[in-house]
Design a protein around this motif. Sequence first.
Motif, PDB file in Angstrom:
ATOM      1  N   LEU A   8      83.666  46.272 101.086  1.00 44.69           N
ATOM      2  CA  LEU A   8      83.476  46.032 102.515  1.00 44.69           C
ATOM      3  C   LEU A   8      82.993  44.615 102.726  1.00 44.69           C
ATOM      4  N   GLY A   9      83.744  43.832 103.524  1.00 42.88           N
ATOM      5  CA  GLY A   9      83.331  42.459 103.789  1.00 42.88           C
ATOM      6  C   GLY A   9      84.012  41.919 105.032  1.00 42.88           C
ATOM      7  N   LEU A  10      83.266  41.223 105.834  1.00 43.10           N
ATOM      8  CA  LEU A  10      83.799  40.666 107.076  1.00 43.10           C
ATOM      9  C   LEU A  10      84.911  39.654 106.815  1.00 43.10           C
ATOM     10  N   ASN A  11      84.730  38.799 105.832  1.00 36.10           N
ATOM     11  CA  ASN A  11      85.672  37.712 105.555  1.00 36.10           C
ATOM     12  C   ASN A  11      86.476  38.002 104.300  1.00 36.10           C
ATOM     13  N   PHE A  12      87.762  37.626 104.350  1.00 37.62           N
ATOM     14  CA  PHE A  12      88.648  37.921 103.227  1.00 37.62           C
ATOM     15  C   PHE A  12      89.841  36.970 103.280  1.00 37.62           C
ATOM     16  N   SER A  13      90.612  36.964 102.208  1.00 39.76           N
ATOM     17  CA  SER A  13      91.844  36.189 102.171  1.00 39.76           C
ATOM     18  C   SER A  13      92.724  36.587 103.373  1.00 39.76           C
ATOM     19  N   PRO A  14      93.497  35.657 103.923  1.00 38.89           N
ATOM     20  CA  PRO A  14      93.821  34.321 103.405  1.00 38.89           C
ATOM     21  C   PRO A  14      92.928  33.196 103.919  1.00 38.89           C
ATOM     22  N   GLU A  15      91.674  33.498 104.318  1.00 35.24           N
ATOM     23  CA  GLU A  15      90.774  32.419 104.699  1.00 35.24           C
ATOM     24  C   GLU A  15      90.602  31.474 103.512  1.00 35.24           C
ATOM     25  N   LEU A  16      90.748  30.182 103.767  1.00 33.64           N
ATOM     26  CA  LEU A  16      90.818  29.206 102.683  1.00 33.64           C
ATOM     27  C   LEU A  16      89.461  28.660 102.262  1.00 33.64           C
ATOM     28  N   VAL A  17      88.450  28.809 103.103  1.00 35.67           N
ATOM     29  CA  VAL A  17      87.135  28.266 102.779  1.00 35.67           C
ATOM     30  C   VAL A  17      86.080  29.337 102.992  1.00 35.67           C
ATOM     31  N   GLY A  18      84.930  29.112 102.388  1.00 36.95           N
ATOM     32  CA  GLY A  18      83.789  29.978 102.620  1.00 36.95           C
ATOM     33  C   GLY A  18      83.879  31.317 101.913  1.00 36.95           C
ATOM     34  N   ILE A  19      83.185  32.287 102.475  1.00 36.73           N
ATOM     35  CA  ILE A  19      83.000  33.580 101.837  1.00 36.73           C
ATOM     36  C   ILE A  19      84.313  34.330 101.672  1.00 36.73           C
ATOM     37  N   ASP A  28      91.010  40.164  93.725  1.00 39.99           N
ATOM     38  CA  ASP A  28      92.106  39.953  92.777  1.00 39.99           C
ATOM     39  C   ASP A  28      91.648  40.167  91.341  1.00 39.99           C
ATOM     40  N   TYR A  29      90.454  39.682  91.029  1.00 38.32           N
ATOM     41  CA  TYR A  29      89.933  39.818  89.670  1.00 38.32           C
ATOM     42  C   TYR A  29      89.696  41.287  89.317  1.00 38.32           C
ATOM     43  N   LEU A  30      89.169  42.054  90.262  1.00 35.42           N
ATOM     44  CA  LEU A  30      88.907  43.471  90.005  1.00 35.42           C
ATOM     45  C   LEU A  30      90.210  44.232  89.765  1.00 35.42           C
ATOM     46  N   VAL A  31      91.245  43.894  90.523  1.00 38.93           N
ATOM     47  CA  VAL A  31      92.553  44.528  90.314  1.00 38.93           C
ATOM     48  C   VAL A  31      93.094  44.175  88.934  1.00 38.93           C
ATOM     49  N   GLN A  32      92.976  42.898  88.558  1.00 33.20           N
ATOM     50  CA  GLN A  32      93.455  42.474  87.242  1.00 33.20           C
ATOM     51  C   GLN A  32      92.669  43.137  86.117  1.00 33.20           C
ATOM     52  N   ALA A  33      91.408  43.486  86.394  1.00 32.72           N
ATOM     53  CA  ALA A  33      90.575  44.151  85.389  1.00 32.72           C
ATOM     54  C   ALA A  33      90.865  45.642  85.279  1.00 32.72           C
ATOM     55  N   GLY A  34      91.782  46.140  86.117  1.00 32.25           N
ATOM     56  CA  GLY A  34      92.221  47.526  86.004  1.00 32.25           C
ATOM     57  C   GLY A  34      91.619  48.495  86.995  1.00 32.25           C
ATOM     58  N   PHE A  35      90.873  48.015  87.985  1.00 37.48           N
ATOM     59  CA  PHE A  35      90.275  48.903  88.970  1.00 37.48           C
ATOM     60  C   PHE A  35      91.261  49.220  90.093  1.00 37.48           C
ATOM     61  N   ASP A  36      91.105  50.390  90.668  1.00 40.76           N
ATOM     62  CA  ASP A  36      91.846  50.783  91.869  1.00 40.76           C
ATOM     63  C   ASP A  36      90.999  50.345  93.057  1.00 40.76           C
ATOM     64  N   LEU A  37      91.536  49.475  93.889  1.00 40.67           N
ATOM     65  CA  LEU A  37      90.711  48.790  94.895  1.00 40.67           C
ATOM     66  C   LEU A  37      91.214  49.027  96.307  1.00 40.67           C
ATOM     67  N   ARG A  38      90.270  49.295  97.188  1.00 41.38           N
ATOM     68  CA  ARG A  38      90.519  49.300  98.624  1.00 41.38           C
ATOM     69  C   ARG A  38      89.520  48.352  99.279  1.00 41.38           C
ATOM     70  N   VAL A  39      89.990  47.622 100.286  1.00 38.52           N
ATOM     71  CA  VAL A  39      89.168  46.620 100.965  1.00 38.52           C
ATOM     72  C   VAL A  39      89.148  46.915 102.463  1.00 38.52           C
ATOM     73  N   VAL A  40      87.955  46.969 103.035  1.00 35.89           N
ATOM     74  CA  VAL A  40      87.780  47.110 104.480  1.00 35.89           C
ATOM     75  C   VAL A  40      87.258  45.775 104.988  1.00 35.89           C
ATOM     76  N   THR A  41      88.032  45.134 105.836  1.00 40.52           N
ATOM     77  CA  THR A  41      87.693  43.782 106.271  1.00 40.52           C
ATOM     78  C   THR A  41      88.173  43.563 107.703  1.00 40.52           C
ATOM     79  N   ALA A  42      88.101  42.328 108.167  1.00 39.85           N
ATOM     80  CA  ALA A  42      88.543  41.963 109.518  1.00 39.85           C
ATOM     81  C   ALA A  42      89.780  41.075 109.422  1.00 39.85           C
ATOM     82  N   PRO A  43      90.457  40.840 110.521  1.00 42.98           N
ATOM     83  CA  PRO A  43      91.538  39.863 110.501  1.00 42.98           C
ATOM     84  C   PRO A  43      90.989  38.477 110.177  1.00 42.98           C
ATOM     85  N   PRO A  44      91.755  37.639 109.504  1.00 42.43           N
ATOM     86  CA  PRO A  44      91.280  36.284 109.210  1.00 42.43           C
ATOM     87  C   PRO A  44      91.036  35.492 110.495  1.00 42.43           C
ATOM     88  N   TYR A  45      89.904  34.794 110.541  1.00 41.18           N
ATOM     89  CA  TYR A  45      89.553  34.019 111.730  1.00 41.18           C
ATOM     90  C   TYR A  45      88.759  32.748 111.427  1.00 41.18           C
TER      91      TYR A  45
END
Length: 418
Positions: A8-19, A28-45
Amino acid sequence: MSKRILLLGLNFSPELVGIGKYTGDLADYLVQAGFDLRVVTAPPYYPEWKIDGRYRWWAYFKESTRNMTLYRCPLWVPRRPTNLNRVPHLISFALSSLPVMLAQILWKPDLVICVIPTLFSAPIAWLTARLCGSKCWLHIQDFELDAANNLGMLSFFQFFIKLASQWEKWIYFRFDRISTISNGMVKSLEKKGIFSERIILFPNWVDTRRIFPISDPQDTLRNDLNISSDKIVVLYSGAMGAKQGLEDLVYAAHKLKGNPDIIFIFCGNGPFRDELIRSTHHLPNVKCLPIQPLENLNSLLNTADLHIMPQKANVADLVMPSKLLGMLASGKVIISNAAENTELGRIIGQAGYLVHPQDASGFMDAILKLAASPGLRRRLGAEGRKYVCENWAADLVLSRFLEHLNKLLNEKNGTAYE
């Protein structure tokens, strides 16, 4: 079967700077490490403070991308962010993400990770984890309450600040692990009474293979900007807001406008950008650029002879500017007005050049000194590159985080804090 992680995080890709950039890279790293991932976030702004045109602020979106599932929740974004309207902005995401998070209980994640900001979302992450019997991890990128208070943003609400501080502490005590991005912020958590065994240092990172020194000026953005190789370029790149203290750079640019050999480049976006452009548009030694695409980042950072990192003194140990890492990795010297006794000040003191926090002309004097000292610039830049490679290279930081994460997942269930 892969372990399931709900992020859960307010900011997420494809935001290019910051959090948002770091949370996206972590996913991306968690997926590459083999975890099943779901992300709850906001639209990029961010940092434009404008919802990406592919989304509507009032609508929910579900996406499947990069081997993960994303849930984009409605978010109200003020046209002109102020101290007051940031609160409903943050609350809007907490409220809109609540039903999505609770719906994930049926998915039964093994771990719920919440990224701050925003603190308003932390109780939702904890509640979700509690209801499905999973571990919960809080990652603090920014002490938003402390920073806002120290910047005077909440000076008229002292009574509510005391209540909010107690509520913040209560939230922190609910989580199995709390991580944050600097040693100074770790100490802040300890001062709030959080037990040290629950705290993890999880700094931001830089891909030192993607950001590296470029020796040929022709491979930078100088040609595109019509800047000859004999000019000294002073670069500020990143968010342009209240915490950045850009007023001192405007002052330095005005004072040095008669020096034809020194060019200032301001690159970024944020609430202070319009004011910065208004106050410098008539100066012949200033160029203002929008945020550059990721593929141009190394060229941009290497365009500089001097990186500038202003910092408000009263938030220097409450935040750790993520742009610092790219600056260090580029092998160019950094000038900052961080106090020597802060973590940022100690880092710059080893691999950069410090000016006094209350000296308005300090940046100007440092720029002139370093402009005339190419040998010193090269030495400090090389030390900065070495320092970041040894401490904040992406592979190093993320592999340490993964060790802590797996250790938590392997612990028997129990109560975090009571």
